[in-house]
Design a protein around this motif. Sequence first.
Motif, short mmCIF file in Angstrom:
data_model
loop_
_atom_site.label_atom_id
_atom_site.label_comp_id
_atom_site.label_asym_id
_atom_site.label_seq_id
_atom_site.Cartn_x
_atom_site.Cartn_y
_atom_site.Cartn_z
N THR A 102 0.83 -1.20 0.00
CA THR A 102 0.00 0.00 0.00
C THR A 102 0.86 1.25 0.00
O THR A 102 0.53 2.24 -0.65
CB THR A 102 -0.93 0.01 1.23
OG1 THR A 102 -1.66 -1.21 1.28
CG2 THR A 102 -1.91 1.17 1.16
N ILE A 103 1.98 1.23 0.72
CA ILE A 103 2.90 2.36 0.71
C ILE A 103 3.40 2.62 -0.71
O ILE A 103 3.52 3.78 -1.14
CB ILE A 103 4.08 2.11 1.67
CG1 ILE A 103 3.62 2.26 3.12
CG2 ILE A 103 5.22 3.09 1.39
CD1 ILE A 103 4.71 2.04 4.13
N ASN A 104 3.68 1.56 -1.43
CA ASN A 104 4.14 1.72 -2.82
C ASN A 104 3.08 2.39 -3.69
O ASN A 104 3.41 3.19 -4.57
CB ASN A 104 4.51 0.34 -3.41
CG ASN A 104 5.75 -0.26 -2.76
OD1 ASN A 104 6.61 0.47 -2.26
ND2 ASN A 104 5.84 -1.58 -2.75
N VAL A 105 1.82 2.08 -3.44
CA VAL A 105 0.73 2.71 -4.18
C VAL A 105 0.70 4.21 -3.89
O VAL A 105 0.54 5.04 -4.81
CB VAL A 105 -0.63 2.07 -3.81
CG1 VAL A 105 -1.79 2.87 -4.40
CG2 VAL A 105 -0.68 0.64 -4.29
N VAL A 106 0.88 4.58 -2.64
CA VAL A 106 0.88 6.00 -2.27
C VAL A 106 2.06 6.73 -2.90
O VAL A 106 1.94 7.85 -3.38
CB VAL A 106 0.92 6.15 -0.73
CG1 VAL A 106 1.09 7.62 -0.34
CG2 VAL A 106 -0.34 5.59 -0.11
N GLN A 107 3.22 6.06 -2.93
CA GLN A 107 4.40 6.68 -3.55
C GLN A 107 4.15 6.97 -5.02
O GLN A 107 4.55 8.03 -5.53
CB GLN A 107 5.61 5.76 -3.38
CG GLN A 107 6.14 5.71 -1.95
CD GLN A 107 7.30 4.76 -1.79
OE1 GLN A 107 7.47 3.83 -2.58
NE2 GLN A 107 8.11 4.98 -0.76
N ARG A 108 3.47 6.05 -5.70
CA ARG A 108 3.15 6.29 -7.12
C ARG A 108 2.17 7.46 -7.27
O ARG A 108 2.25 8.23 -8.22
CB ARG A 108 2.57 5.02 -7.75
CG ARG A 108 3.60 3.91 -7.95
CD ARG A 108 3.09 2.83 -8.89
NE ARG A 108 1.99 2.07 -8.30
CZ ARG A 108 2.16 0.99 -7.54
NH1 ARG A 108 3.38 0.56 -7.26
NH2 ARG A 108 1.11 0.33 -7.05
#
Length: 368
Positions: free
Chosen positions: A41-47
Amino acid sequence: MAIHRESSLRDAVVSVGLAAMSNVTQDRALSLAAREKYVATINVVQRAVENPESANVNQTFKIILMLSLYEMVCCTPNRIDSWIVHLDGVAALAKQTSFEDAMKSDHPRPQLQFYFILIVRYFLTQGEIPSDLLDWSPGCVPSVKPDVAPAVRLVGILIRFMKLHSSIQHHRNPDPETTAGSAQACDAELENWENQLPRKWMFSLNESTDLHNTFKGKYLLYNDMWASRILNHYFWARLMVNEMIALYLSRLETPTLYDLQRRQRALDTISRMATYICAGAASQMGVFACRLPLGGLKHLPPLNGVFMLMFPLAVAGGAAGAPKEVHEWVLETLQRIGETMGIRRALETIPMLNQARERKMKELTTGK
């Protein structure tokens, strides 16, 4: 793309649920699964941060808030406020043009909740006032409709209280009489706010024979679910304002009869607000019901609102002047939340409340 966003939000929710279950059951496999969902989920926010134009604002904000809840569930003694890191991320995103424009939509409730969370953040960290709130005005919330107007007015009052609190914290020896007077002016604003509430926002304190699932047989009944969330902010803020009044009046070297009456009125208000917070916690954690506009009684899910209830509970449990039964009930409730719902932050808050109450009760009785 919409399916992907919904999947990401679902993963964020699942990460919180799995982490809580892991804390209750001590199942390491659940903890690892929760962590995996959290990282994804953190990776999604970073994108979303890298490509804000293509991001869904509401979904992104919801995902970040779920990440904050994950940190509350998993917190350790030395990282009790680690959830604030994600809140700072929300504030940073809000400054980007595409996100800022989306926040100024015809649906101001998420925006208002964002402001309330920033205010809570300030009082938790005792740091600087969030820049997003320094120049706030009601005009920052467009398309204000009658059902949200009280919330907009309350944000303004709480920001003024926050600025008063900040100015006192930066003053080495604030004058007790002046400080108490300023706090009383803020209290008058809050009292007037409650007196002007529309019918939909009204609440009532009710009695029950069920002493186990209430606050000493008391619970609150609401007409509107969203209003109940906003009223929590009114309760804790008014308690803190009156705590400031009582503590600074206690510092007066030669108090008059009028000063003693003002102090007693502040203590009475603290007790009443603490009772509202505790009685409301029973209602909003699903123990009792919320009377909805469509008629009938509908029980709330047990976890609904528990995270945002912990701050008002902490304010009540650590307050100077709040009855001992409030302090004890809050500690028991936080213990139950931590052990049965797996929210570690609730458990880590308990020793802090004991220390805060002891320190403030001493100041209330000695003036030092």
